[in-house]
Motif scaffolding. Structure first.
Motif, PDB file in Angstrom:
ATOM      1  N   UNK A   1     -19.237 -62.415 -50.653  1.00 40.58           N
ATOM      2  CA  UNK A   1     -19.058 -61.400 -49.537  1.00 40.58           C
ATOM      3  C   UNK A   1     -20.271 -61.398 -48.707  1.00 40.58           C
ATOM      4  N   UNK A   2     -20.359 -60.850 -47.672  1.00 43.71           N
ATOM      5  CA  UNK A   2     -21.516 -60.175 -46.716  1.00 43.71           C
ATOM      6  C   UNK A   2     -21.106 -59.218 -45.927  1.00 43.71           C
ATOM      7  N   UNK A   3     -22.294 -58.685 -45.616  1.00 38.63           N
ATOM      8  CA  UNK A   3     -22.074 -57.369 -45.012  1.00 38.63           C
ATOM      9  C   UNK A   3     -22.546 -57.574 -43.539  1.00 38.63           C
ATOM     10  N   UNK A   4     -21.667 -56.945 -42.681  1.00 34.60           N
ATOM     11  CA  UNK A   4     -21.870 -56.817 -41.269  1.00 34.60           C
ATOM     12  C   UNK A   4     -22.309 -55.452 -40.596  1.00 34.60           C
ATOM     13  N   UNK A   5     -23.467 -55.172 -40.034  1.00 43.46           N
ATOM     14  CA  UNK A   5     -23.688 -53.857 -39.751  1.00 43.46           C
ATOM     15  C   UNK A   5     -22.854 -53.518 -38.171  1.00 43.46           C
TER      16      UNK A   5
ATOM     17  N   UNK B   1     -26.724 -59.192 -45.404  1.00 44.87           N
ATOM     18  CA  UNK B   1     -26.444 -58.120 -44.274  1.00 44.87           C
ATOM     19  C   UNK B   1     -26.893 -58.865 -42.775  1.00 44.87           C
ATOM     20  N   UNK B   2     -26.039 -58.810 -42.007  1.00 43.11           N
ATOM     21  CA  UNK B   2     -26.489 -59.313 -40.835  1.00 43.11           C
ATOM     22  C   UNK B   2     -26.106 -58.135 -39.532  1.00 43.11           C
ATOM     23  N   UNK B   3     -26.889 -57.975 -38.454  1.00 41.61           N
ATOM     24  CA  UNK B   3     -26.738 -57.188 -37.696  1.00 41.61           C
ATOM     25  C   UNK B   3     -26.954 -57.778 -36.151  1.00 41.61           C
ATOM     26  N   UNK B   4     -26.039 -57.556 -35.337  1.00 43.59           N
ATOM     27  CA  UNK B   4     -25.942 -58.244 -34.058  1.00 43.59           C
ATOM     28  C   UNK B   4     -26.300 -57.311 -32.855  1.00 43.59           C
ATOM     29  N   UNK B   5     -27.057 -57.542 -32.007  1.00 39.81           N
ATOM     30  CA  UNK B   5     -27.080 -56.919 -30.498  1.00 39.81           C
ATOM     31  C   UNK B   5     -27.664 -55.630 -30.741  1.00 39.81           C
ATOM     32  N   UNK B   6     -26.823 -54.665 -30.312  1.00 42.85           N
ATOM     33  CA  UNK B   6     -27.386 -53.320 -30.328  1.00 42.85           C
ATOM     34  C   UNK B   6     -27.537 -52.704 -31.677  1.00 42.85           C
TER      35      UNK B   6
ATOM     36  N   UNK C   1     -20.289 -50.067 -43.282  1.00 39.78           N
ATOM     37  CA  UNK C   1     -20.613 -51.415 -42.732  1.00 39.78           C
ATOM     38  C   UNK C   1     -19.361 -52.426 -43.382  1.00 39.78           C
ATOM     39  N   UNK C   2     -19.025 -53.295 -42.304  1.00 40.46           N
ATOM     40  CA  UNK C   2     -17.915 -54.128 -42.816  1.00 40.46           C
ATOM     41  C   UNK C   2     -18.245 -55.120 -43.748  1.00 40.46           C
ATOM     42  N   UNK C   3     -17.537 -55.465 -45.024  1.00 41.95           N
ATOM     43  CA  UNK C   3     -17.641 -56.432 -45.799  1.00 41.95           C
ATOM     44  C   UNK C   3     -16.723 -57.622 -45.534  1.00 41.95           C
ATOM     45  N   UNK C   4     -17.311 -58.832 -45.066  1.00 40.65           N
ATOM     46  CA  UNK C   4     -16.714 -60.061 -44.746  1.00 40.65           C
ATOM     47  C   UNK C   4     -16.907 -60.898 -45.682  1.00 40.65           C
ATOM     48  N   UNK C   5     -16.231 -62.121 -45.756  1.00 41.25           N
ATOM     49  CA  UNK C   5     -16.338 -63.282 -46.505  1.00 41.25           C
ATOM     50  C   UNK C   5     -17.483 -63.823 -46.191  1.00 41.25           C
ATOM     51  N   UNK C   6     -18.317 -64.340 -47.070  1.00 36.47           N
ATOM     52  CA  UNK C   6     -19.617 -64.950 -46.770  1.00 36.47           C
ATOM     53  C   UNK C   6     -19.367 -66.115 -46.207  1.00 36.47           C
ATOM     54  N   UNK C   7     -20.503 -66.465 -44.979  1.00 39.54           N
ATOM     55  CA  UNK C   7     -20.500 -67.720 -44.556  1.00 39.54           C
ATOM     56  C   UNK C   7     -21.704 -68.392 -45.271  1.00 39.54           C
ATOM     57  N   UNK C   8     -21.465 -69.245 -46.409  1.00 41.44           N
ATOM     58  CA  UNK C   8     -22.641 -69.525 -47.443  1.00 41.44           C
ATOM     59  C   UNK C   8     -23.450 -70.499 -46.363  1.00 41.44           C
ATOM     60  N   UNK C   9     -23.027 -71.154 -45.538  1.00 36.25           N
ATOM     61  CA  UNK C   9     -23.812 -72.344 -45.080  1.00 36.25           C
ATOM     62  C   UNK C   9     -25.022 -71.649 -44.522  1.00 36.25           C
TER      63      UNK C   9
END
Ligand SMILES: [Zn+2]
Length: 638
Positions: free
Chosen positions: A281-285, A240-245, A265-273
């Motif tokens: 998949x991965x989560x975006x807060x 899971x990743x969170x940006x900025x605020x 939270x959003x479920x997106x395609x994982x950026x495996x790099x």
């Protein structure tokens, strides 16, 4: 049609729980499907389609009924009586879990009647009645992992929730409100494995296994900050990743090792790099994301490993990450170097890890971890004499010196973790490994691994010897063991002392003595067991075009060579089933393998001799072998 209980499935669905007025409907199984068990532990699970002749529905078999599939009793087109079940609502869908069933009849020739998909019928019914189906219900009905999502809708008491441990449905604790005062119990708990972009109403209950520092970034499009963490539950792991605020709001909330409810939270395609996880998949807060700590965390596992054996590290590309586990055979001194990038001093310490593959690998700790290693405030129980088992999660692989390992910011180390791999290593090391001495472990070197290869076990050609060469070059006659490989054909397997009764405790392997009928004693564990586990001690004569050689091997080698466990073979012998026993023995004969061999001198009755031990054996890749022969022949022709 009269064999099936008419309307039985609809009444189960509408029961809203596990009670069905005592009715135990007879249904036909239309399909049985095994569900991949990604967690690497636990039993296999099965999904079936149940029909009552009028409608059909997907159902899960509980783990306690799974054996009926494995024994071939539950099969396509057979009839079963559903004795016990729960009906669970998951975002508008009903999932049936069969807790207990009885076979009424073996497979019939075909399905009975022309059953319809109950979900399709119900949706059609809803639209006719003017009800709008919830939008999050648009997932495909064959929806893979989603179908295993189970929520206990209450009403059925604790029974449903407890019975469905296998379905990843945790018992719901009382406190489930977020700081925003929203009752999270209104949302289904999803296993991580089931999260997908098609489903936005979910809550996971998961442990934070790693949490990054806050990172600043600048690029052409602007600048900002971010952090990420990995969440783990029974079913899997997700980043899971969170940006900025969202960093400001959520970073202080999450602590490594703690368990949280996370939702919205959003479920997106994982950026495996950027990830060391295998999740698609991965989560975006985002601003709606709710996170609250969970006090009841016993059902959430601590950490999930996907270990690479030390002798398979050359199959991992440099700069990739992997998980390893090993005994810390040596602890290096702390040293200080100047970082090329920052020109600042940085401390480091090297550990030497070994495992059952006979391989040793260096692993570098940095900074604070290097300074506090082995101290009470750092990792207690890690002194130079302690030889702990350490599991490393997400260490970086480097090709410096062949292959070596390095911890970095997202890596974690786990001293003496309570997992089977660790117990196995401990048993091996205490029984055998510690007597080998550090120098007898094989190391990677910068010329590439002059030993076992990646995966297929085929060593480089430099190490390939004919039997005659191995003897002429006196391999194994010096102080240090020699390693080489031979392509040879099994011509004989010694049947005397082919196996011995061993302690069944994981990692012990000590020989046990029979005390009475069903009592076998292990001196080491100081325990009596009902039955031993037999283990192979293989002695085999192997031949190539230059000569023959006696090789020995342990249990894994024997199982591979004979295609049966020693316990299976011992049973055949004890039952006097000589025909079956001989058939297994004969399987081994005439088979050609590539044997990885460790040659070492020992002394028997004061006479020194070389013992050749099979460390690994692998099937021949005929295409590759053929290619190499062609190269060899070409050279001779020039
Ligand atoms: Zn034992």
């Amino acid at each position: 049609m009269s064999q099936l209980t008419q309307g039985g499935i609809r009444r189960m669905v509408e029961s809203g729980g596990s009670s069905n007025n005592g009715e135990q409907p007879i249904c036909q199984i239309l399909t049985v499907k095994k569900i991949a068990n990604n967690s690497g532990t636990g039993a296999d699970r099965y999904r079936v389609i149940l029909s009552d002749g009028e409608v059909y529905i997907q159902a899960m078999l509980s783990t306690q009924t799974a054996h009926l599939v494995e024994e071939g009793q539950v099969d396509r087109h057979c009839l079963v009586r559903v004795m016990h079940f729960t009906a669970n609502q998951v975002s508008g869908r009903t999932i049936l879990v069969i807790l207990e069933l009885e076979i009424v009849s073996g497979p019939l020739d075909a399905r009975i009647g022309d059953p319809q998909n109950i979900e399709k019928l119900d949706e059609a019914g809803k639209s006719n009645a003017g009800n709008v189906a919830p939008s999050n219900n648009a997932q495909p009905t064959s929806g893979g992992a989603n179908s295993s999502v189970v929520k206990n809708e209450g009403g059925g008491g604790g029974y449903g929730a407890q019975s469905m441990g296998a379905s990843n449905a945790p018992a719901r604790p009382a406190q489930r409100t977020t700081s925003a005062g929203i009752d999270m119990s209104k949302m289904p708990i999803f296993p991580i494995e089931a999260l997908s972009p098609y489903q936005n109403k979910w809550t996971i209950k998961a442990r934070v296994t790693t949490k990054s520092e806050i990172k600043q970034w600048h690029n052409a499009r602007g600048e900002g900050k971010l952090f990420s963490c990995n969440f783990l539950d029974e079913s899997g792991e997700i980043k899971a990743t969170g940006f900025n605020e969202h960093v400001d709001r959520l970073y202080p909330l999450l602590k490594e090792g703690h368990v949280y409810y996370v939702s919205k939270a959003k479920v997106n395609i994982a950026r495996k790099k950027f990830s060391n996880l295998s999740n698609e998949y991965e989560i975006a807060f985002d601003r709606d994301t709710q996170i609250s700590e969970c006090a009841d965390a016993n059902d959430v596992p601590d950490i999930k490993f996907n270990f690479t054996a030390l002798d398979n590290l050359d199959g991992v590309e440099p700069k990739q990450t992997c998980d390893v586990i090993g005994i810390v055979e040596q602890v290096g001194e702390m040293t200080e170097i100047t970082s090329k990038a920052s020109q600042k001093p940085i401390t480091k310490r090297e550990l030497t890890l070994v495992d059952q593959s006979g391989m040793s690998v260096r692993l570098t700790l940095w900074g604070k971890t290097a300074e506090t290693y082995g101290t009470p405030s750092g990792q207690p129980g890690c002194g130079p004499e302690d030889k702990p088992v350490i599991g490393f999660k997400g260490v970086s692989v480097s090709d410096f010196g062949g292959r070596s390992l390095s911890m970095f910011t997202s890596s974690t180390m786990h001293v003496n973790p309570d997992i089977p791999e660790a117990h196995g290593l401990r048993g091996w090391y205490d029984a055998e490994g510690n007597r080998l001495g550090a120098q007898s472990f094989k190391t990677y070197n910068s010329a590439g691994l002059g030993g076992t290869g990646a995966g297929d076990g085929a060593m480089s050609n430099k190490e390939r010897k004919t039997i005659d060469q191995a003897k002429n070059e006196q391999l194994g006659m010096s102080e240090k063991p020699d390693y080489f490989n031979v392509k040879g054909t099994i011509i004989f397997v010694k049947q005397d002392n082919l196996y011995y009764p061993a302690c069944p405790k994981e990692g012990c392997n000590k020989k046990v003595t029979q005390m009475e009928q069903s009592s076998w004693r292990c001196e080491k564990c100081d325990m009596n067991y009902e039955a031993p586990q037999y283990r192979y001690i293989i002695n085999t004569n192997v031949q190539d075009h230059t000569g023959s050689i006696w090789l020995s091997g342990f249990n894994e080698v024997g199982e591979q060579m004979l295609g049966a466990t020693a316990t299976e073979l011992a049973q055949l012998k004890d039952n006097g089933d000589d025909a079956a026993y001989n058939e297994i023995m004969e399987r081994a004969y005439g088979h050609t393998w590539i044997f990885n061999i460790r040659a070492k001198q020992d002394t028997f009755n004061d006479v020194p001799r070389v013992r050749y031990n099979i460390t690994r054996m692998s099937s021949i890749d005929f295409a590759k072998e053929g290619g190499q022969l062609v190269e060899g022949i070409k050279k001779m022709m020039n």
